[in-house]
Design a protein around this motif. Structure first.
Motif, mmCIF file in Angstrom:
data_model
loop_
_atom_site.group_PDB
_atom_site.id
_atom_site.type_symbol
_atom_site.label_atom_id
_atom_site.label_comp_id
_atom_site.label_asym_id
_atom_site.label_seq_id
_atom_site.Cartn_x
_atom_site.Cartn_y
_atom_site.Cartn_z
ATOM 1 N N LEU A 159 -26.540 -61.555 13.880
ATOM 2 C CA LEU A 159 -26.223 -60.408 14.736
ATOM 3 C C LEU A 159 -24.732 -60.069 14.737
ATOM 4 N N ALA A 160 -23.924 -60.924 14.084
ATOM 5 C CA ALA A 160 -22.500 -60.596 13.949
ATOM 6 C C ALA A 160 -22.284 -59.552 12.856
ATOM 7 N N SER A 161 -23.334 -59.196 12.133
ATOM 8 C CA SER A 161 -23.211 -58.185 11.088
ATOM 9 C C SER A 161 -22.720 -56.867 11.675
ATOM 10 N N GLY A 162 -21.710 -56.302 11.027
ATOM 11 C CA GLY A 162 -21.128 -55.043 11.478
ATOM 12 C C GLY A 162 -19.987 -55.214 12.449
ATOM 13 N N ILE A 163 -19.717 -56.439 12.888
ATOM 14 C CA ILE A 163 -18.619 -56.700 13.819
ATOM 15 C C ILE A 163 -17.330 -56.939 13.023
ATOM 16 N N SER A 164 -16.200 -56.481 13.533
ATOM 17 C CA SER A 164 -14.910 -56.637 12.859
ATOM 18 C C SER A 164 -14.031 -57.649 13.583
ATOM 19 N N PHE A 165 -13.287 -58.405 12.789
ATOM 20 C CA PHE A 165 -12.367 -59.423 13.290
ATOM 21 C C PHE A 165 -11.038 -59.280 12.564
ATOM 22 N N ARG A 166 -9.998 -59.813 13.169
ATOM 23 C CA ARG A 166 -8.668 -59.799 12.540
ATOM 24 C C ARG A 166 -8.173 -61.235 12.405
ATOM 25 N N GLY A 202 1.284 -62.294 8.504
ATOM 26 C CA GLY A 202 0.539 -61.076 8.226
ATOM 27 C C GLY A 202 -0.846 -61.140 8.832
ATOM 28 N N THR A 203 -1.607 -60.047 8.701
ATOM 29 C CA THR A 203 -2.959 -59.978 9.232
ATOM 30 C C THR A 203 -3.910 -59.418 8.185
ATOM 31 N N ILE A 204 -5.181 -59.789 8.335
ATOM 32 C CA ILE A 204 -6.247 -59.279 7.470
ATOM 33 C C ILE A 204 -7.435 -58.912 8.344
ATOM 34 N N ASP A 205 -7.890 -57.668 8.285
ATOM 35 C CA ASP A 205 -9.065 -57.234 9.032
ATOM 36 C C ASP A 205 -10.316 -57.421 8.178
ATOM 37 N N ILE A 206 -11.358 -57.946 8.803
ATOM 38 C CA ILE A 206 -12.606 -58.205 8.084
ATOM 39 C C ILE A 206 -13.782 -57.678 8.892
ATOM 40 N N ASN A 207 -14.595 -56.843 8.273
ATOM 41 C CA ASN A 207 -15.844 -56.393 8.864
ATOM 42 C C ASN A 207 -16.975 -57.178 8.213
ATOM 43 N N LEU A 208 -17.828 -57.788 9.028
ATOM 44 C CA LEU A 208 -18.906 -58.621 8.486
ATOM 45 C C LEU A 208 -20.054 -57.731 8.006
ATOM 46 N N THR A 209 -19.879 -57.181 6.830
ATOM 47 C CA THR A 209 -20.826 -56.195 6.296
ATOM 48 C C THR A 209 -22.051 -56.817 5.642
ATOM 49 N N ASP A 210 -21.968 -58.083 5.278
ATOM 50 C CA ASP A 210 -23.044 -58.729 4.533
ATOM 51 C C ASP A 210 -23.885 -59.573 5.491
ATOM 52 N N SER A 226 -0.468 -49.883 10.424
ATOM 53 C CA SER A 226 -1.726 -49.581 11.112
ATOM 54 C C SER A 226 -2.885 -49.389 10.137
ATOM 55 N N THR A 227 -2.621 -49.551 8.852
ATOM 56 C CA THR A 227 -3.654 -49.349 7.833
ATOM 57 C C THR A 227 -4.324 -50.666 7.494
ATOM 58 N N ALA A 228 -5.601 -50.777 7.812
ATOM 59 C CA ALA A 228 -6.341 -52.006 7.550
ATOM 60 C C ALA A 228 -6.732 -52.096 6.075
ATOM 61 N N ASN A 229 -6.719 -53.301 5.537
ATOM 62 C CA ASN A 229 -7.129 -53.563 4.163
ATOM 63 C C ASN A 229 -6.432 -52.631 3.166
ATOM 64 N N ALA A 230 -5.128 -52.491 3.337
ATOM 65 C CA ALA A 230 -4.362 -51.602 2.464
ATOM 66 C C ALA A 230 -4.057 -52.233 1.118
ATOM 67 N N GLY A 231 -4.422 -53.503 0.947
ATOM 68 C CA GLY A 231 -4.175 -54.173 -0.325
ATOM 69 C C GLY A 231 -2.808 -54.827 -0.358
ATOM 70 N N GLY A 232 -2.453 -55.321 -1.527
ATOM 71 C CA GLY A 232 -1.209 -56.057 -1.663
ATOM 72 C C GLY A 232 -1.394 -57.512 -1.282
ATOM 73 N N MET A 233 -0.315 -58.259 -1.267
ATOM 74 C CA MET A 233 -0.368 -59.689 -1.002
ATOM 75 C C MET A 233 0.440 -60.043 0.236
ATOM 76 N N ILE A 234 0.094 -61.182 0.839
ATOM 77 C CA ILE A 234 0.861 -61.693 1.974
ATOM 78 C C ILE A 234 1.620 -62.933 1.503
ATOM 79 N N PRO A 235 2.925 -62.839 1.317
ATOM 80 C CA PRO A 235 3.697 -64.036 0.944
ATOM 81 C C PRO A 235 3.639 -65.074 2.070
ATOM 82 N N TYR A 236 3.591 -66.332 1.729
ATOM 83 C CA TYR A 236 3.556 -67.380 2.734
ATOM 84 C C TYR A 236 4.368 -68.572 2.258
ATOM 85 N N ASP A 237 4.752 -69.418 3.202
ATOM 86 C CA ASP A 237 5.395 -70.687 2.876
ATOM 87 C C ASP A 237 4.962 -71.722 3.902
#
Length: 272
Positions: A159-166, A202-210, A226-237
Motif C-alpha cells: 500500500l506504500a505504492s504511489g507514496i513519495s519520500f525524500r 544532498g537529497t533524492i526524492d523517490i516515488n514508490l511506483t513499483d 526545487s526540481t526533484a530528480n533533476a539528475g547529476g551526481m551528489i559528491p560525498y566524503d
C-alpha cells in the motif's frame, strides 16, 4: 686501390656500423652488474636500481620465472616496493578510483499504524534520542569520497505504492547517532534535524511506483533546488576512520504504514 674499391670499402664499414648499432639496444637501464635491461622495470627507491625486467620481450628483459623471483626477493617483506604484476606474491596493487558499487541498509519502523502527515520523519523509533540514520558503506577507504548517481527505496507494504519520500544524505558527525533529531518517527521534519551540523550533502526524492506482492519500490536521482530528480551526481566524503555516510527519510505525502514494516535503501555510487 682504385676508386670503386674505396667506395665499396667505405660502404662495408658503414653497413657494419649500422648493424652493430641496431644490435645494441639503447641501454638506459642496467642491473647491479651493469647488464642492459629492456622492457618495463621496477626501480628500488632505496638503491635506484631495477628489481628486474618485466615484459618487453627478448634478452635479459623477459618476464621469466627467475626475474619474477628476483623481484619478489628484492621486495622482501616491504610490499610497497613492488606492484602485483604477473603473479608476483607480496606485491601491492595500485589503488585506483572509478569503482562503481551499490550499498545501503535497512531498518524496521515502530510497531504501530500511526499515519504520517507530509514532511514527517520516517524512522526506526518514536523516541528522538533513539533515532538512527541508515548507515551506507560507500567509501572505498576510510575517509574516502565519491559521487552518488541514484538511489532506490523499498518498503515492505504494497500500500506504500504511489507514496513519495525524500532521502536526506549526510556526511554525519564523528559519533553516534551521526545525525541528531529532536523528534522521533512521525514527528515534523522541518526545524528538527541538524542539517548543517551533520553536513547534509544532498537529497533524492523517490516515488514508490513499483508495486509488488510483498511491498513497493521506487528509484530517484539528485534533486537540484526545487526540481526533484533533476539528475547529476551528489559528491560525498566520509569522516576520517570510517567508510560510511548516513541517510534519514522524510515523507512527502500522507501515508498510513503497517506495524513494524521494514524499509531498505540502496545508493548507486562511483567511489574515488
Amino acid at each position: 686501390m682504385k676508386m670503386h674499391q674505396i667506395v665499396l670499402a667505405l660502404g662495408l664499414i658503414v653497413a657494419l656500423a649500422n648493424s652493430a648499432s641496431a644490435a645494441a639496444p639503447n641501454c638506459e637501464t642496467k642491473d647491479a652488474t651493469g647488464n642492459c635491461i629492456t622492457g618495463t622495470v621496477l626501480i628500488d627507491p632505496a638503491t635506484g636500481l631495477p628489481y628486474a625486467a618485466l615484459g618487453g620481450g627478448g634478452g635479459g628483459g623477459d618476464a621469466s620465472a627467475a626475474n619474477q623471483t628476483a623481484v619478489q626477493a628484492l621486495a622482501g617483506s616491504d610490499a610497497a616496493k613492488a606492484v602485483a604484476v604477473q603473479g608476483i606474491t607480496g606485491g601491492k596493487p595500485i589503488e585506483v578510483g572509478g569503482h562503481a558499487t551499490v550499498a545501503g541498509g535497512t531498518f524496521t519502523r515502530p510497531a504501530n499504524t500511526t499515519a504520517y502527515a507530509a514532511n514527517s520523519l520516517y524512522a526506526n523509533s518514536t523516541t528522538a534520542g533513539s533515532v538512527l540514520p541508515v548507515s551506507a558503506a560507500i567509501c572505498r577507504v576510510n575517509g574516502g569520497h565519491g559521487a552518488i548517481l541514484a538511489a532506490s527505496l523499498s518498503i515492505s507494504n504494497p500500500l506504500a505504492s504511489g507514496i513519495s519520500f525524500r532521502l536526506h544524505i549526510f556526511k554525519g558527525t564523528t559519533s553516534s547517532p551521526f545525525v541528531t533529531t529532536s523528534v522521533g518517527d512521525g514527528g515534523t521534519w522541518t526545524g528538527n534535524v541538524t542539517l548543517v551540523g551533520a553536513i547534509e550533502r544532498g537529497t533524492i526524492d523517490i516515488n514508490l511506483t513499483d508495486k509488488g506482492s510483498d511491498g513497493a519500490k521506487g528509484w530517484g536521482s539528485r534533486n537540484i533546488g526545487s526540481t526533484a530528480n533533476a539528475g547529476g551526481m551528489i559528491p560525498y566524503d566520509c569522516n576520517t576512520g570510517v567508510q560510511n555516510i548516513y541517510v534519514l527519510i522524510e515523507t512527502l505525502g500522507a501515508y498510513t504504514p503497517t506495524s513494524g514494516e521494514t524499509a531498505a535503501l540502496a545508493l548507486e555510487v562511483v567511489e574515488d
